[in-house]
Write a protein that holds these residues in place. Structure first.
Motif, PDB file in Angstrom:
ATOM      1  N   SER A 219      39.868  53.014  38.493  1.00 18.61           N
ATOM      2  CA  SER A 219      40.528  52.704  39.697  1.00 18.61           C
ATOM      3  C   SER A 219      41.136  54.149  39.984  1.00 18.61           C
ATOM      4  O   SER A 219      41.207  54.488  41.154  1.00 18.61           O
ATOM      5  CB  SER A 219      41.481  51.579  39.380  1.00 18.61           C
TER       6      SER A 219
ATOM      7  N   LYS B  19      36.085  49.264  46.044  1.00 21.68           N
ATOM      8  CA  LYS B  19      37.476  49.310  45.631  1.00 21.68           C
ATOM      9  C   LYS B  19      37.732  47.699  45.252  1.00 21.68           C
ATOM     10  O   LYS B  19      38.437  47.443  44.237  1.00 21.68           O
ATOM     11  CB  LYS B  19      38.310  49.988  46.445  1.00 21.68           C
ATOM     12  N   GLN B  20      37.593  47.270  46.373  1.00 20.00           N
ATOM     13  CA  GLN B  20      37.797  45.774  46.301  1.00 20.00           C
ATOM     14  C   GLN B  20      37.057  44.949  44.854  1.00 20.00           C
ATOM     15  O   GLN B  20      37.711  44.030  44.356  1.00 20.00           O
ATOM     16  CB  GLN B  20      37.408  44.988  47.443  1.00 20.00           C
TER      17      GLN B  20
ATOM     18  N   GLN C  55      38.923  45.958  42.037  1.00 22.57           N
ATOM     19  CA  GLN C  55      39.943  45.527  41.878  1.00 22.57           C
ATOM     20  C   GLN C  55      40.109  43.804  41.149  1.00 22.57           C
ATOM     21  O   GLN C  55      40.879  43.562  40.493  1.00 22.57           O
ATOM     22  CB  GLN C  55      40.809  45.274  43.110  1.00 22.57           C
TER      23      GLN C  55
ATOM     24  N   HIS D 129      39.144  43.995  37.632  1.00 21.01           N
ATOM     25  CA  HIS D 129      40.241  44.221  36.739  1.00 21.01           C
ATOM     26  C   HIS D 129      41.196  42.895  36.844  1.00 21.01           C
ATOM     27  O   HIS D 129      41.949  42.495  35.776  1.00 21.01           O
ATOM     28  CB  HIS D 129      41.128  45.356  37.569  1.00 21.01           C
ATOM     29  N   ASP D 130      41.643  42.081  37.872  1.00 17.77           N
ATOM     30  CA  ASP D 130      42.352  40.922  38.148  1.00 17.77           C
ATOM     31  C   ASP D 130      41.749  40.083  37.103  1.00 17.77           C
ATOM     32  O   ASP D 130      42.508  39.174  36.329  1.00 17.77           O
ATOM     33  CB  ASP D 130      42.244  40.601  39.417  1.00 17.77           C
TER      34      ASP D 130
END
Length: 273
Positions: A100, A122-123, A126, A129-130
């Motif tokens: 990231s 990027k979304q 993310q 990652h979440d």
């Protein structure tokens, strides 16, 4: 009663029984019971005491041993969960964070902050990652360690959604604890969490309705939102939806997702024939 006390009682009870019987027989019953009859009654009395009392003590002993076995299994499972959580944190989670940082640096360097494809990348990163961080948190907290009921866990999860993701969650949970088996409870809870995470990631809304109730032939659970909805392409590409479908199929449940009057409803239903 402690484990060691039970073992000593099992060992001593037959001996104490025959000793007490012989004392009573010779001290009080000798004029009434002959020696031959007394010798016949002795093993019968020991057998009766063993059948009534020692058998009961053995059942307690077996119960204690089973509880110890289950506790060892829980501890072993918890150790494995913690080990897996550490590996996820030290490996995948750290790599995703580094990726990231590098992606943000790459975007600034090449002036891609407003590029739609770059924003979607990027979304997606993310979201991954979440999901990884959520998996780590779930692994660190074993559900078997909690003394709360399944329904209380549902309400606690809704509270977490409200405070962590700032969601306005309307919960109407009227599904009895005894209606579902333990496996069904775990699978349904997992589907509810997956549906809620899909709303958080994709629906672009802060309101969600979660309902569950019993029906004439089983039960039904629905997760509804007034978000942006879905397309046929997103349905095919959605990993979360596929996971829910697979869970429902494995449990012989009916799974459906509908878009009607600006609301999206995920429905999981069990029908008993």
């Amino acid at each position: 009663m402690k484990y060691r006390q039970i073992k000593w009682l099992i060992l001593l009870l037959p001996t104490l029984t025959i000793a007490l019987w012989e004392y009573v027989r010779h001290a009080f019953l000798l004029p009434y019971i002959s020696m031959d009859m007394g010798n016949v009654l002795s093993p019968l009395l020991v057998f009766f005491v063993t059948l009534v009392f020692v058998r009961y003590l053995f059942s307690i002993l077996e119960k204690i041993q089973e509880e110890l076995r289950q506790e060892k299994e829980k501890q072993a499972a918890l150790i494995e969960r913690e080990k897996l959580a550490r590996e996820l944190h030290d490996g995948i989670a750290q790599s995703l964070f580094l990726l990231s940082v590098k992606m943000n640096k790459f975007g600034r360097k090449n002036k891609l902050e407003q590029d739609p494809d770059f924003i979607r990348m990027k979304q997606t990163l993310q979201h991954v990652h979440d999901d990884t961080r959520q998996a780590i948190t779930n692994l660190k907290h074993s559900p078997s360690d909690s003394s709360e009921s399944w329904t209380e866990s549902i309400h606690q999860y809704v509270d977490d959604l409200t405070h962590t993701h700032l969601l306005d969650v309307n919960l109407d949970w009227r599904l009895s604890e005894t209606t579902l088996s333990r496996k069904e409870k775990n699978e349904l809870f997992a589907c509810v969490k997956e549906a809620a995470m899909n709303v958080i990631k994709h629906a672009k809304t802060n309101k969600i309705w979660i309902t569950a109730s019993e029906t004439a032939g089983g039960w039904i659970c629905e997760i509804t939102d007034f978000g942006i909805g879905f397309t046929s392409e997103s349905l095919k590409a959605g990993l979360g939806l596929q996971i829910m479908k697979d869970r429902a199929k494995d449990m012989n449940w009916n799974f459906s997702i509908q878009r009607k009057q600006n609301q999206t409803t995920v429905s999981i239903k069990k029908e008993v024939t």
